[in-house]
Structures are given as C-alpha cells and as structure tokens.
Design a protein around this motif. Sequence first.
Motif, short mmCIF file in Angstrom:
data_model
loop_
_atom_site.label_atom_id
_atom_site.label_comp_id
_atom_site.label_asym_id
_atom_site.label_seq_id
_atom_site.Cartn_x
_atom_site.Cartn_y
_atom_site.Cartn_z
N UNK A 46 0.71 -1.29 -0.02
CA UNK A 46 -0.10 0.11 0.02
C UNK A 46 0.82 1.23 0.01
N UNK A 47 1.84 1.31 0.57
CA UNK A 47 2.86 2.32 0.92
C UNK A 47 3.53 2.81 -0.34
N UNK A 48 4.06 1.56 -1.09
CA UNK A 48 4.84 1.74 -2.39
C UNK A 48 3.65 2.33 -3.37
N UNK A 49 2.58 1.78 -3.52
CA UNK A 49 1.58 2.24 -4.63
C UNK A 49 1.03 3.77 -4.05
N UNK A 50 1.11 4.20 -2.79
CA UNK A 50 0.58 5.41 -2.49
C UNK A 50 1.87 6.57 -2.92
N UNK A 51 3.20 6.05 -2.44
CA UNK A 51 4.29 6.87 -3.05
C UNK A 51 4.10 7.08 -4.67
N UNK A 52 3.98 6.05 -5.30
CA UNK A 52 4.05 6.16 -6.82
C UNK A 52 2.81 7.05 -7.37
N UNK A 53 1.89 7.22 -6.51
CA UNK A 53 0.48 7.76 -6.90
C UNK A 53 0.85 9.21 -6.39
N UNK A 54 1.63 9.56 -5.63
CA UNK A 54 1.84 10.70 -4.91
C UNK A 54 0.63 10.98 -3.76
N UNK A 55 -0.11 10.00 -3.13
CA UNK A 55 -1.20 10.19 -2.45
C UNK A 55 -0.73 10.49 -0.98
N UNK A 56 -1.66 11.32 -0.12
CA UNK A 56 -1.37 11.74 0.96
C UNK A 56 -1.31 10.56 2.04
N UNK A 57 -1.94 9.50 1.66
CA UNK A 57 -1.90 8.18 2.71
C UNK A 57 -0.35 7.60 2.85
N UNK A 58 0.26 8.06 1.96
CA UNK A 58 1.89 7.48 2.08
C UNK A 58 2.60 7.92 3.35
N UNK A 59 2.18 9.12 3.98
CA UNK A 59 2.62 9.46 5.16
C UNK A 59 2.05 8.67 6.43
N UNK A 60 0.87 8.27 6.39
CA UNK A 60 0.32 7.55 7.31
C UNK A 60 0.75 6.11 7.30
N UNK A 61 0.89 5.63 6.06
CA UNK A 61 1.18 4.14 6.08
C UNK A 61 2.85 4.34 6.37
N UNK A 62 3.65 5.09 6.15
CA UNK A 62 4.91 5.15 6.60
C UNK A 62 5.16 5.06 8.08
N UNK A 63 4.40 5.94 8.71
CA UNK A 63 4.22 5.95 10.31
C UNK A 63 3.76 4.59 10.82
N UNK A 64 2.89 4.14 10.26
CA UNK A 64 2.68 2.66 10.59
C UNK A 64 3.63 1.67 10.34
N UNK A 65 4.09 1.59 9.38
CA UNK A 65 5.42 0.77 9.20
C UNK A 65 6.55 1.05 10.16
N UNK A 66 6.81 2.15 10.18
CA UNK A 66 7.88 2.64 11.05
C UNK A 66 7.48 1.99 12.72
N UNK A 67 6.05 2.35 13.08
CA UNK A 67 5.87 1.76 14.36
C UNK A 67 5.90 0.24 14.50
N UNK A 68 6.07 -0.55 13.43
CA UNK A 68 6.12 -2.22 13.45
C UNK A 68 7.74 -2.28 13.11
N UNK A 69 8.49 -1.32 13.09
CA UNK A 69 9.91 -1.55 13.17
C UNK A 69 10.48 -1.91 11.53
N UNK A 70 9.53 -1.56 10.80
CA UNK A 70 9.64 -1.76 9.19
C UNK A 70 10.62 -1.00 8.33
#
Length: 72
Positions: A46-70
């Motif tokens: 989801x994060x990769x596709x959000x980045x590719x599309x320039x979607x605002x959701x990328x920031x929230x997905x990035x934060x979520x992944x960071x919270x899981x140590x990813x």
Amino acid sequence: MTPLDQALLAAHNAKDNSALVRLYRQAGKAALAEDETRGCFYLTHAYIYALEAGLAEAQELHSTLKSFGRES
C-alpha cells in the motif's frame, strides 16, 4: 480466491493505484490481527503504491510501518 484477492487483481489490471492503496491497506489491517509480518507485507505494498501515485496516505502508511519496526 477471496473477493479481496479478486479486487486486487482487478485493480492491478486496471493500473488503479488509488484502489491498490485502499485494498492493500485493507488486507494489511485485517492480516495484522493474525500475523504481523503478513500484515506489514500488505501495508508495504500500500505504501509503495501510495508513493507512486503521490497520495497523502503514504505518510500515514510510513508511520504505521515504522511503528512495527519496518524501516532500516
């Protein structure tokens, strides 16, 4: 094949990044309840596709992944 799998395939075929973000996020959140690794796998997509599309959701997905140590 589940309805979610079918929807993901259709979104891939249509090259619909917005739908891919929504569907992979949905799959990730559902999977997190059972398997953190699988959930984060879907959320990473989801994060990769959000980045590719320039979607605002990328920031929230990035934060979520960071919270899981990813993030390395």
